[in-house]
Design a protein around this motif. Sequence first.
Motif, PDB file in Angstrom:
ATOM      1  N   VAL A 134     135.937  54.197   5.131  1.00  0.00           N
ATOM      2  CA  VAL A 134     135.044  54.011   6.206  1.00  0.00           C
ATOM      3  C   VAL A 134     135.955  53.190   7.197  1.00  0.00           C
TER       4      VAL A 134
ATOM      5  N   THR B 258     126.300  47.964  16.230  1.00  0.00           N
ATOM      6  CA  THR B 258     125.493  48.261  14.904  1.00  0.00           C
ATOM      7  C   THR B 258     123.902  48.584  15.516  1.00  0.00           C
TER       8      THR B 258
ATOM      9  N   TYR C  77     124.210  51.804  17.078  1.00  0.00           N
ATOM     10  CA  TYR C  77     124.227  52.902  15.991  1.00  0.00           C
ATOM     11  C   TYR C  77     122.898  53.144  15.437  1.00  0.00           C
TER      12      TYR C  77
ATOM     13  N   ALA D 106     135.792  51.285  10.981  1.00  0.00           N
ATOM     14  CA  ALA D 106     134.615  51.104  11.952  1.00  0.00           C
ATOM     15  C   ALA D 106     135.163  49.689  12.700  1.00  0.00           C
TER      16      ALA D 106
ATOM     17  N   GLN E 164     133.067  60.150  14.579  1.00  0.00           N
ATOM     18  CA  GLN E 164     131.804  59.719  15.262  1.00  0.00           C
ATOM     19  C   GLN E 164     132.511  58.884  16.835  1.00  0.00           C
TER      20      GLN E 164
ATOM     21  N   THR F  54     123.942  52.964   3.849  1.00  0.00           N
ATOM     22  CA  THR F  54     123.304  54.263   4.223  1.00  0.00           C
ATOM     23  C   THR F  54     123.722  55.225   3.381  1.00  0.00           C
TER      24      THR F  54
ATOM     25  N   ILE G 295     126.624  51.267   7.348  1.00  0.00           N
ATOM     26  CA  ILE G 295     127.186  52.719   7.247  1.00  0.00           C
ATOM     27  C   ILE G 295     126.985  52.760   5.536  1.00  0.00           C
TER      28      ILE G 295
ATOM     29  N   TRP H 115     128.543  63.409  14.607  1.00  0.00           N
ATOM     30  CA  TRP H 115     129.912  63.470  13.521  1.00  0.00           C
ATOM     31  C   TRP H 115     130.648  65.055  13.998  1.00  0.00           C
TER      32      TRP H 115
ATOM     33  N   VAL I 162     133.731  55.634  14.796  1.00  0.00           N
ATOM     34  CA  VAL I 162     133.905  55.380  13.342  1.00  0.00           C
ATOM     35  C   VAL I 162     134.554  56.740  12.944  1.00  0.00           C
TER      36      VAL I 162
ATOM     37  N   VAL J  63     124.325  60.001   7.723  1.00  0.00           N
ATOM     38  CA  VAL J  63     124.854  58.760   8.860  1.00  0.00           C
ATOM     39  C   VAL J  63     124.166  58.839  10.037  1.00  0.00           C
ATOM     40  N   LYS J  64     124.497  58.058  11.137  1.00  0.00           N
ATOM     41  CA  LYS J  64     123.655  58.305  12.533  1.00  0.00           C
ATOM     42  C   LYS J  64     124.707  58.669  13.366  1.00  0.00           C
TER      43      LYS J  64
END
Length: 144
Positions: free
Chosen positions: A122, A7, A10, A124, A43, A136, A133, A32, A48, A28-29
């Motif tokens: 999702v 995290t 990320y 992860a 990602q 966000t 995530i 991707w 992820v 998202v960060k």
Amino acid sequence: MPDDSATKAYRQLPVDVIGDSDFGHFQVKGNWQQDASSLQWLQQTQQVMILTSTQGQGWGVDFSSFSFQTVVGQSQLTLSNFPTINVLRIDGTYESPNSAKVKNMAYLEWHMSDGHIRVIYVIAPSQALLNLIIATIGETYQSQ
């Protein structure tokens, strides 16, 4: 839930916007990549995966390929840009058929005012990263 190493890493990545004109978009960060044959977004840095889907009114949703190994909880989430829409959130674990590696997975589903259903999976490596995530997505989701 406090940040773990995945995290923290990320949080340092640049912002990306993913989605499409049918589903909507959200931030998202990281970098991707979309799978060309589906609405799966990958990602690689944090390992992820996000799957988005839109279903028409009355059609329902069924993604048997993303079944939970275990279900650990259910809750509601609010979308900041759509405060009257409640999002169903189911959390659990998922075992990848390719690697037998267990990851955290969340399923999100909500109904737009036009009757269409939006679904996000999702997956992860940690619950803390999954929570970040999803938070966000809830803060940044736009329908167009």
